[in-house]
Write an enzyme that holds these catalytic residues in place. Structure first.
Site, PDB file in Angstrom:
ATOM      1  N   THR A 157       0.873  -1.087  -0.005  1.00  0.00           N
ATOM      2  CA  THR A 157       0.100   0.010   0.185  1.00  0.00           C
ATOM      3  C   THR A 157       0.923   1.241   0.147  1.00  0.00           C
ATOM      4  OG1 THR A 157      -1.906  -1.124   1.303  1.00  0.00           O
ATOM      5  CG2 THR A 157      -1.619   1.176   1.641  1.00  0.00           C
ATOM      6  N   ARG A 185     -13.926  -7.610  -0.349  1.00  0.00           N
ATOM      7  CA  ARG A 185     -13.349  -7.717   1.325  1.00  0.00           C
ATOM      8  C   ARG A 185     -12.939  -6.016   1.513  1.00  0.00           C
ATOM      9  NH1 ARG A 185      -7.844  -6.018   2.216  1.00  0.00           N
ATOM     10  NH2 ARG A 185      -7.237  -6.461   4.419  1.00  0.00           N
ATOM     11  N   VAL A 186     -13.189  -5.662   2.687  1.00  0.00           N
ATOM     12  CA  VAL A 186     -12.945  -4.322   3.102  1.00  0.00           C
ATOM     13  C   VAL A 186     -11.597  -4.048   3.739  1.00  0.00           C
ATOM     14  CG1 VAL A 186     -13.730  -2.321   4.599  1.00  0.00           C
ATOM     15  CG2 VAL A 186     -15.540  -3.591   3.115  1.00  0.00           C
ATOM     16  N   SER A 187     -10.650  -3.177   3.271  1.00  0.00           N
ATOM     17  CA  SER A 187      -9.357  -2.770   3.774  1.00  0.00           C
ATOM     18  C   SER A 187      -9.487  -2.125   4.573  1.00  0.00           C
ATOM     19  CB  SER A 187      -8.454  -2.340   2.487  1.00  0.00           C
ATOM     20  OG  SER A 187      -7.441  -1.626   3.072  1.00  0.00           O
ATOM     21  N   ASP A 188      -8.478  -2.134   5.581  1.00  0.00           N
ATOM     22  CA  ASP A 188      -8.272  -0.924   6.808  1.00  0.00           C
ATOM     23  C   ASP A 188      -8.118   0.427   6.214  1.00  0.00           C
ATOM     24  OD1 ASP A 188      -5.668  -1.854   6.044  1.00  0.00           O
ATOM     25  OD2 ASP A 188      -5.078  -0.369   7.146  1.00  0.00           O
ATOM     26  N   THR A 206      -0.040   0.552   7.037  1.00  0.00           N
ATOM     27  CA  THR A 206       0.207  -0.340   6.022  1.00  0.00           C
ATOM     28  C   THR A 206       0.434  -1.878   6.699  1.00  0.00           C
ATOM     29  OG1 THR A 206       1.190  -1.344   3.977  1.00  0.00           O
ATOM     30  CG2 THR A 206       2.646  -0.549   5.853  1.00  0.00           C
ATOM     31  N   GLY A 207      -0.023  -2.889   5.938  1.00  0.00           N
ATOM     32  CA  GLY A 207       0.031  -4.389   6.579  1.00  0.00           C
ATOM     33  C   GLY A 207      -1.329  -5.118   6.342  1.00  0.00           C
ATOM     34  N   VAL A 208      -1.435  -6.030   7.273  1.00  0.00           N
ATOM     35  CA  VAL A 208      -2.791  -6.813   7.061  1.00  0.00           C
ATOM     36  C   VAL A 208      -3.902  -6.071   7.748  1.00  0.00           C
ATOM     37  CG1 VAL A 208      -3.811  -9.082   7.743  1.00  0.00           C
ATOM     38  CG2 VAL A 208      -1.469  -9.053   7.160  1.00  0.00           C
ATOM     39  N   GLY A 209      -4.816  -5.811   6.796  1.00  0.00           N
ATOM     40  CA  GLY A 209      -5.930  -4.749   7.336  1.00  0.00           C
ATOM     41  C   GLY A 209      -6.643  -5.345   8.407  1.00  0.00           C
TER      42      GLY A 209
HETATM   43  N1  ASP Z   1      -3.443  -2.700   4.656  1.00  0.00           N
HETATM   44  C1  ASP Z   1      -3.960  -3.054   3.281  1.00  0.00           C
HETATM   45  C2  ASP Z   1      -5.051  -3.957   3.283  1.00  0.00           C
HETATM   46  O1  ASP Z   1      -5.030  -4.761   4.094  1.00  0.00           O
HETATM   47  C3  ASP Z   1      -2.737  -3.966   2.469  1.00  0.00           C
HETATM   48  C4  ASP Z   1      -1.369  -3.143   2.594  1.00  0.00           C
HETATM   49  O2  ASP Z   1      -1.189  -2.463   3.647  1.00  0.00           O
HETATM   50  O3  ASP Z   1      -0.618  -3.499   1.633  1.00  0.00           O
HETATM   51  O4  ASP Z   1      -5.988  -3.986   2.576  1.00  0.00           O
END
Ligand code: ASP
Length: 282
Positions: A157, A185-188, A206-209
């Site tokens: 991201t 699916r909804v991202s953070d 960024t990371g796992v939403g």
């Molecule tokens: N945070 C984003 C999501 O989970 C992915 C990312 O940060 O690359 O959609």
């Protein structure tokens, strides 16, 4: 005047020196362009401008070069927050536009400020943005590979936080999502967990939403800074709270006091800052 940007995580390509170097160079160029822009523009205008540059660079998973969801479609999300007015706007699972952050910007002063799916797309076209296909051959071949292997790749991201000459802070974040996710699916990224700013601090994640939402990361850090913690302490405490579920998150932030900080739970978050000269991840 301060600026910090991120280009998400790096996991997949962490071992690929050429990709790493290309991302570092892009970060260095974009943070300088953003900082230059900040000399004559507000924090809010600057985060939109800078995230647009990141979206247009296909190395990153936002705008052009976004990851593809499991049904073969690209759905992008982006959010913008003005720390001065406390207005938050965003688009979720938006298809067929070049710059989701521009659409989020258009929503900032409207009564309905977060739109999803078809509604977001209809709104974008009504605003005059033309159809655009953000897919790149690289993402298509990664998708084909995942279809074959049922693998999930790393993230990537983009985000930006700026502090302007008047002391105002703004934050913007844009993403193509995790890649290969269940459609819609909804991202953070377009929530207050992934992007938040007030008069004390601004944060882009960024990371796992799912982990970022569970930890309410951006809103929690900003609140803690408002309650008197330093940006560093607030970020460390908030990311430590992800440990019980092995949360995967990276954060960039700026406080009104001028602290510029980044921290991640896992290695190789891609970031750059303009804080008395350019600093880039290495
Ligand atoms: N945070 C984003 C999501 O989970 C992915 C990312 O940060 O690359 O959609």
């Amino acid at each position: 005047m301060k600026l910090i940007i991120h280009g998400g995580f790096f996991s997949e390509s962490a071992t690929n020196k050429e990709v790493k170097q290309a991302k570092q160079e892009a970060m260095r160029d974009i943070v300088q362009l953003g900082h230059q822009y900040l000399q004559t523009h507000s924090a809010l205008e600057t985060v939109v401008y800078t995230v647009r540059l990141l979206e247009d660079n296909e190395l990153f998973n936002a705008g052009t070069g976004s990851q593809i969801q499991s049904d073969g479609k690209i759905r992008m999300s982006a959010a913008l927050m003005d720390g001065k007015s406390l207005a938050f706007s965003g688009v979720i699972n938006l298809e067929g536009v070049q710059n989701p952050i521009d659409v989020a910007e258009k929503l900032l002063h409207l009564p309905d400020r977060v739109l999803s799916g078809q509604g977001a797309q209809d709104f974008a076209y009504k605003q005059g943005y033309p159809y655009y296909n953000p897919e790149t051959p690289q993402r298509r071949s990664e998708y084909e590979q995942k279809l074959a292997d049922a693998l999930r790749s790393g993230t990537g991201t983009v985000g930006c936080v700026a502090l302007d000459a008047d002391g105002n802070i703004a934050a913007a974040t844009s993403t193509g999502g995790k890649g290969f996710e269940i459609p819609c699916r909804v991202s953070d990224s377009a929530t207050v967990a992934g992007n938040y700013a007030d008069s004390f601090a601004g944060i882009s994640c960024t990371g796992v939403g799912e982990d970022i939402v569970s930890g309410a990361v951006a809103a929690k850090i900003v609140t803690r800074v408002g309650d008197g913690m330093s940006l560093e302490a607030a970020t460390a405490k908030t990311l430590a709270e992800l440990k019980p579920f092995d949360g995967f998150a990276g954060v960039i932030g700026i406080s009104a006091k001028g602290e510029v900080y980044h921290l991640d739970t896992h290695l190789y978050m891609v970031w750059a800052a303009y804080d008395e000269g350019v600093k880039v991840f290495d």
